[in-house]
Every structure is written in structure tokens, then in C-alpha cells.
Design an enzyme around this catalytic site. Structure first.
Site, PDB file in Angstrom:
ATOM      1  N   ASP A 248       0.843  -1.206   0.000  1.00 60.25           N
ATOM      2  CA  ASP A 248       0.000   0.000   0.000  1.00 60.25           C
ATOM      3  C   ASP A 248       0.877   1.255   0.000  1.00 60.25           C
ATOM      4  O   ASP A 248       0.583   2.234  -0.683  1.00 60.25           O
ATOM      5  CB  ASP A 248      -0.922  -0.014   1.232  1.00 60.25           C
ATOM      6  CG  ASP A 248      -1.706  -1.308   1.317  1.00 60.25           C
ATOM      7  OD1 ASP A 248      -2.422  -1.628   0.359  1.00 60.25           O
ATOM      8  OD2 ASP A 248      -1.565  -2.037   2.313  1.00 60.25           O
ATOM      9  N   HIS A 276      -4.970  -3.108   6.443  1.00 59.05           N
ATOM     10  CA  HIS A 276      -4.756  -3.409   5.027  1.00 59.05           C
ATOM     11  C   HIS A 276      -6.125  -3.771   4.436  1.00 59.05           C
ATOM     12  O   HIS A 276      -6.451  -4.933   4.200  1.00 59.05           O
ATOM     13  CB  HIS A 276      -3.775  -4.573   4.876  1.00 59.05           C
ATOM     14  CG  HIS A 276      -3.608  -5.048   3.465  1.00 59.05           C
ATOM     15  ND1 HIS A 276      -3.008  -4.300   2.489  1.00 59.05           N
ATOM     16  CD2 HIS A 276      -3.979  -6.205   2.870  1.00 59.05           C
ATOM     17  CE1 HIS A 276      -3.014  -4.968   1.354  1.00 59.05           C
ATOM     18  NE2 HIS A 276      -3.600  -6.139   1.557  1.00 59.05           N
TER      19      HIS A 276
END
Ligand SMILES: NC(=O)c1ccc[n+]([C@@H]2O[C@H](COP(=O)([O-])OP(=O)(O)OC[C@H]3O[C@@H](n4cnc5c(N)ncnc54)[C@H](O)[C@@H]3O)[C@@H](O)[C@H]2O)c1
Length: 436
Positions: A248, A276
Site C-alpha cells: 500500500d 490493510h
């Protein structure tokens, strides 16, 4: 003319069978070889002692029928590190366990690990590969490909489906194996199914891994899986457990670079806060471009708050639409980045993101969850949380949302963390980045 039989186990470097008809010029002397049971992997290890001008016997593998984590093929023949020290200084072998080793991410990662690009060109490694019952044959295929790659740094490969065997003495555990969310499956069901896997693997690490094993959980939902894993491994410091949010971070850096028209190495100090999942918060308040705050470089603040944030949160889904499967190559790159960030000193003034245990955090985030936060490392495998970050109302509000989601996930897996009866009140069925 006398014929010399050649034992690859006593060679330097390891040779492929097609190369065995000649002796390398730099082979110092012939060596005696004897077999001794190897405690950890329970297969025969060949040890060699140096003796001048004697004929060698061919290597014979003597598998232990009781062994579950079997050494594989050519990796049952091991190097004589002492002999190699004469010409090259190798570091001590490290044991790396990888679960889900027959899966797509591992198929990229294992070859990076074995090539030396992760731990360095003088660091021999042993790979301990954990699969599921269904994937054991595929796991053999992976081991065969590793054999055929002739990596000089790859000294041992063992495969198995019992984490108590495979995780023995592991110094790194890269936990990728997980079940995908099937059609119609609730997020709560996925939390339970994969949570069971991570509870079992936590118990196994607790029982047999190195006391200072570093664990990176990749299998989703990775934050809560990491929490379950660490709660089931009370003898291993909670600080050693990470949930992978580096992908990410990398995605966020790429989007900022695109917007600012700079190459992505100019983007630094990028934090992913929280889970996440699609509630994750890519922090453009503290991130920098060319050393300047992002908001000074990217004047379009509406884009930052709306498009940028959503682009990063949903990048995994967008990728599935193109590929028809979830990201594997870039995930494996981000696992490499995450490990490297722990084994090399963080560049001055910068930091990296990792999902870590929130106890003692200086940001006021709830304790007892695995939350992605900014970290720095001295390169010793450990990390410290970064203190000099700033917050505004926007960031606080977003962080509160991802925090609420993680607290709800935690309540949902209480039966797996030893914290009582599970109550599942997940705030909406948020998608994982890898899902549609
Ligand atoms: N954190 C991240 O950034 C990130 C990014 C991408 C994917 N993921 C997650 O990583 C996981 C793996 O992805 P993939 O693409 O490699 O999936 P995959 O389906 O290709 O591989 C998963 C492998 O795990 C194995 N497995 C299942 N249960 C197991 C168990 N109990 N022990 C050992 N192995 C087991 C399966 O047999 C399979 O081979 C998924 O949960 C995915 O959502 C995380």
C-alpha cells in the site's frame, strides 16, 4: 588412469549433475564424507573432512521415514561451509520459513530470496516451505524449480505441511498461506477460517521457531491474522510480528509521483495508517516530495483527499479487473522491501510503514491491535515508531474509521486470541484490497 568419483555435496561451488564429469580447478583436495542425522530437518546431512588425494564415494540420500518436513532432492546434499571459508567469508546460514509456498506470491518471492537480493550476496539461506495438503504436489514443483535454478546461496530446502516441522528454528517466517474469500462468503467467515490457520501457525512458531523470529503476515486479513498469530505465540516478543502494508505504501508513492510528475524515488515519509483494507489511510499530510510536504507540491488538495486516497485503497481491486487475479509480483517486491527495511538502517529522516502491535504507540491509537504505523530501523531486525508526525482533523477522522474496523475485527476473533467469546459487529462489509 585412476577415475575419481565426485560428490557434489563436498564440492565448492555446488555443481549440477551435468557438470560432474570434470573437477573444477579450484577444488582444493578430495574429502571424506560421512552421514550423520541432522537434528532440525531430520534428513541425512553429509559432512566432509579434508584428506589429501583420496577417492570420494558418491552421495547416497538416506531419508528418514518419520520425517514430515522433507529436505528436497539436491538440497539434501549440503555444503561444507568450513571449506568455503578458505576462499570466501560466508555469513552464518539463516532459516527462512515461508507458508503458502506453492501460491502465486511465493512463486515470485522464493526466487528473490534465493538469489541474494534480499539478504545479500554473502548470506546463505535455508528455505522451509509450508504448504497445505492440497498444494503439496505443487510444492514439490516449486522445490524442483529451485533445484534447477542452481542458486549458490540456497543451501537447504525442505517442504512439508506440518508447521511444527517446517518452522523449526525459523529466524524469519513469511506467512503468506491463506484461503481466498469464496463466493457468498462473509468477511466474518473469512476472519474465522484464516484466523484458525494463523492461530495454529502462531502456536507452532511459539513451540519451535527461534525465540527472536521475525514474522511478516501477508495472508489476508493480514492485520488481524498477525494479531491472532502473536497472541498464540506468547514466548515470542509481540514486537516481532508485522502485517504487510508495504504494498500500500508503494502504491501511494507511485500515485503521488504520477500526480507531481516526478520519479517515485523523490517521494518519501509515506505512512499507511491502519488496516490493510479499503479503510486504510495513505497519509499525504506527513509525506514528502523532493523533501517538501506533499501539500506544498500538489496544490490540488481535493484530489489528495478524495481521488488519491481512494485510488490507493482500491488499487488491488482495479488490478484484479485487468489481470483477472490478485497482485502477486508487486506483493512479493513489497515483502522484499519490508524485510530490507528491517535489516538495513532507514535513511536519515525517512521512515517506512508496517502493521505492528499498537501497545505503547505515541499516537493515541487503541492498544491491542495490529495497526500500520510509521517505523524506523537501525537495520538490526527491530524498529522504533516515529514520533515526529503531525495530525489534522482529516487524518484523525480517517484513522478513527480504520481503527474502529480493526477493533471490530478483533472482537470477531476473540475466540482465537484467548479473549473470550467472539462478537461479530463488523462496520459494513469492507473489501480487502485484493478483492472485488
Ligand atoms: N498484505 C498484502 O499486501 C497482500 C497483497 C496481496 C495478497 N495478499 C494475500 O496473500 C494471500 C496469498 O495470496 P496468493 O496470491 O499467493 O494466493 P494463492 O491462492 O496463490 O496461494 C495461497 C497458498 O496458500 C496455501 N495455503 C492455504 N492454507 C494453507 C495453510 N494452512 N498452510 C499453508 N499454506 C496454505 C494454498 O494451498 C495456496 O497454495 C491471500 O490471502 C491474499 O489475499 C496480501
Amino acid at each position: 588412469m585412476a577415475v575419481t568419483q565426485f560428490n557434489p555435496a563436498c564440492s565448492k561451488p555446488r555443481l549440477h549433475s551435468s557438470q560432474l564429469s570434470f573437477l573444477p580447478r579450484n577444488l582444493p583436495r578430495h574429502r571424506h564424507c560421512s552421514f550423520a542425522p541432522l537434528r532440525r530437518t531430520q534428513h541425512a546431512r553429509i559432512s566432509c573432512s579434508v584428506a589429501p588425494n583420496e577417492v570420494q564415494v558418491p552421495a547416497v540420500k538416506t531419508p528418514d521415514p518419520k520425517s514430515k518436513a522433507e529436505c528436497y532432492g539436491v538440497f539434501c546434499l549440503t555444503y561444507d561451509l568450513r571449506a568455503e571459508e578458505e576462499t570466501r567469508s560466508w555469513k552464518k546460514l539463516i532459516n527462512i520459513a515461508v507458508s503458502g509456498a506453492a501460491g502465486m506470491i511465493a512463486n515470485h518471492l522464493l526466487f528473490k530470496l534465493a538469489s541474494g537480493e534480499v539478504f545479500g550476496p554473502d548470506q546463505p539461506i535455508a528455505l522451509k516451505l509450508l504448504g497445505s495438503e492440497r498444494s503439496i504436489q505443487a510444492l514439490e514443483g516449486v522445490a524442483m524449480e529451485l533445484e534447477d535454478s542452481l542458486f549458490p546461496l540456497l543451501r537447504e530446502v525442505s517442504i512439508g505441511i506440518d508447521p511444527y516441522e517446517v518452522f523449526q528454528d525459523a529466524e524469519w517466517a513469511l506467512l503468506i498461506g491463506a484461503k481466498p474469500r469464496g463466493p457468498g462468503m462473509e468477511r466474518a467467515d473469512l476472519l474465522d477460517i484464516n484466523g484458525q490457520i494463523y492461530a495454529a501457525q502462531g502456536r507452532a512458531l511459539n513451540a519451535v521457531a527461534s525465540r527472536n523470529v521475525k514474522v511478516i503476515v501477508v495472508g489476508n486479513p493480514c492485520n488481524t491474522n498477525a494479531l491472532i498469530c502473536l497472541k498464540n505465540a506468547p514466548n515470542i516478543p509481540a514486537k516481532n510480528f508485522h502485517a504487510l502494508t508495504r504494498l500500500d505504501e508503494n502504491r501511494a508513492k507511485c500515485q503521488l509521483a504520477l500526480k507531481a510528475g516526478v520519479f517515485y524515488d523523490k517521494v518519501s515519509n509515506m505512512t499507511i495508517w491502519g488496516n490493510h483494507s479499503t479503510t486504510q489511510v495513505p497519509d499525504f499530510l506527513n509525506a514528502k516530495i523532493n523533501g517538501l510536504p506533499v501539500k506544498e507540491v500538489v496544490k490540488d488538495h481535493k484530489w489528495l483527499e478524495e481521488e488519491f486516497t481512494e485510488k490507493v485503497q482500491k488499487r488491488g481491486g482495479a488490478l484484479i479487473q485487468k489481470w483477472g487475479r490478485s497482485s502477486a509480483a508487486s506483493t512479493s517486491v513489497s515483502i522484499v522491501d519490508a524485510i530490507r527495511s528491517l535489516v538495513t538502517p532507514t535513511p536519515e529522516g525517512d521512515w517506512f510503514s508496517s502493521g505492528v502491535y499498537s501497545n505503547g504507540n505515541p499516537y493515541g491509537i487503541a492498544e491491542g491491535i495490529v495497526f500500520s504505523m510509521p517505523c524506523r530501523s537501525k537495520g538490526d531486525g527491530d524498529y522504533e515508531l516515529v514520533k515526529d508526525v503531525i495530525f489534522d482533523d482529516y487524518l484523525r477522522k480517517r484513522i478513527a474509521k480504520t481503527e474502529a474496523e480493526l477493533l471490530a475485527e478483533k472482537r470477531c476473533v476473540a475466540h482465537l486470541t484467548g479473549e473470550g467469546i467472539a462478537v461479530c459487529d463488523l462496520p459494513g462489509d469492507t473489501m480487502l484490497p485484493g478483492e472485488m
